[in-house]
Design an enzyme around this catalytic site. Sequence first.
Site, short mmCIF file in Angstrom:
data_model
loop_
_atom_site.label_atom_id
_atom_site.label_comp_id
_atom_site.label_asym_id
_atom_site.label_seq_id
_atom_site.Cartn_x
_atom_site.Cartn_y
_atom_site.Cartn_z
N TYR A 40 0.84 -1.20 0.00
CA TYR A 40 0.00 0.00 0.00
C TYR A 40 0.88 1.25 0.00
O TYR A 40 0.66 2.18 -0.78
CB TYR A 40 -0.94 -0.02 1.22
N GLU A 97 -11.48 5.22 4.93
CA GLU A 97 -10.95 6.16 5.93
C GLU A 97 -11.96 6.39 7.04
O GLU A 97 -11.58 6.51 8.20
CB GLU A 97 -10.56 7.49 5.27
N TRP A 136 -4.61 1.51 10.31
CA TRP A 136 -4.87 1.40 8.87
C TRP A 136 -4.66 -0.04 8.42
O TRP A 136 -5.36 -0.53 7.55
CB TRP A 136 -3.97 2.37 8.10
#
Length: 186
Positions: free
Chosen positions: A18, A40, A48
């Site tokens: 990512y 998000e 995350w």
Amino acid sequence: MKKIRCDWKSNNEKLLDYHDNEWAKITHDDRLIFEILILETMQAGLSWLTILLKRENYRKALDNFDYEKMANYDLKKENELMQNDGIIRNKLKIESFSKNAKSFIEVRNEFKSFDKYIWSFVDNKQIVNKVDKMSDINSKTNLSILISKDLKKRGFKFLGPVTVYSFLQATGIINDHLNECFAKYL
């Protein structure tokens, strides 16, 4: 020769991929922008990595982030999502999917695309910050506060200034890669 990356304190392959291939990379694809926006909102209060590990589950559960379909989610769909152990089962966040999708569509209709709307805040130019160490990165800025207020005014939920800042980083509007990171100017 070892790649120099931002110090995210993780060796997880999914997170490294990512970082290397998505984070701070400019995207103008409304579907992907919407996906990032929803992810998000789900990340708030969590790591995350937790969200990345569930990303495919979200794609399946949320009709591949099709905002037209998500705008029509009803109580039956919300209850189905609350039973899905492949995603974060936060009732208020799940209830926000339909509202955020409707608000996203309204912005698209007004500006011709969400991309045009969101990039208008930065005059269509990526903000590339000079970042020597991870502690130099802000968690929110005047820009994220401004955008958060505008999004809330337009009916979006779970998009406070910190979440908006993360969204701006993720979509490449803000580039906060470390100066020495190989991905800074890719």
